[in-house]
Design an enzyme around this catalytic site. Sequence first.
Site, PDB file in Angstrom:
ATOM      1  N   CYS A  77       0.839  -1.203   0.000  1.00 27.05           N
ATOM      2  CA  CYS A  77       0.000   0.000   0.000  1.00 27.05           C
ATOM      3  C   CYS A  77       0.876   1.256   0.000  1.00 27.05           C
ATOM      4  CB  CYS A  77      -1.007  -0.042   1.149  1.00 27.05           C
ATOM      5  SG  CYS A  77      -2.393   1.099   0.890  1.00 27.05           S
ATOM      6  N   HIS A 177      -3.814  -4.805  -0.144  1.00 24.34           N
ATOM      7  CA  HIS A 177      -3.537  -5.295   1.209  1.00 24.34           C
ATOM      8  C   HIS A 177      -3.507  -6.816   1.196  1.00 24.34           C
ATOM      9  CE1 HIS A 177      -3.766  -1.407   3.189  1.00 24.34           C
ATOM     10  NE2 HIS A 177      -4.747  -1.117   2.344  1.00 24.34           N
ATOM     11  N   GLU A 179      -2.487  -8.712   3.403  1.00 24.63           N
ATOM     12  CA  GLU A 179      -2.817  -9.260   4.726  1.00 24.63           C
ATOM     13  C   GLU A 179      -4.314  -9.413   4.955  1.00 24.63           C
ATOM     14  OE1 GLU A 179      -2.957  -4.864   5.128  1.00 24.63           O
ATOM     15  OE2 GLU A 179      -1.587  -6.258   4.130  1.00 24.63           O
TER      16      GLU A 179
END
Length: 195
Positions: A77, A177, A179
């Site tokens: 990001c 993202h 994650e």
Amino acid sequence: MKTVIIKYNAGNVQSVMYALERIGASYLLTDDEAEIRSADKVIFPGVGEASTAMAYLRQRGLDKVIPSLKQPVLGTCVGMQLLCRYSEEGDTTCMGVFDVDVRRFDQKPGFKVPHMGWNNLTNLQGPLTEGLPENAYVYFVHSYCADISPETTAVCDYVRPFSAMLQKDNFYAAQFHAEISGNIGQRILENFLKL
């Protein structure tokens, strides 16, 4: 294996920590230069505003440390954007690892900015995309994006085609993202930790 998450003035670190815990990877959250340099893998995440984040990195000398690292580094990001040459956000000179600029999405009928939600990846290349299907979906939240360049390893098309992933030497980056991108994001993190 020692994995370091770089601690700096940007959010989203907690979700990266949870993602690493889910795949059984231990990590250290730090802004200490010696700890960062001694790591096997370095993750440089971020949510926030480019000029503020770069100012914080400069105060701590991390703007010099990060580009000089020799081990695999993953920026995500805002972390990815700060590894680029320049960002229109706050008229910011960034670290210049990737020879590409970050520009704000143009206004276009039918497209909201920020680009927020699930979108697909195409033109997959490089070791981080190993095992991913073409058109894999990942989660984005951003108003600025890196242009397409020779260092682009995945493309997303929203308003215009942009670099969803970049790679140069030991530096890897993802605009989305990983994650919080489900199994696809988990595979990308696993691929990074295997480098």
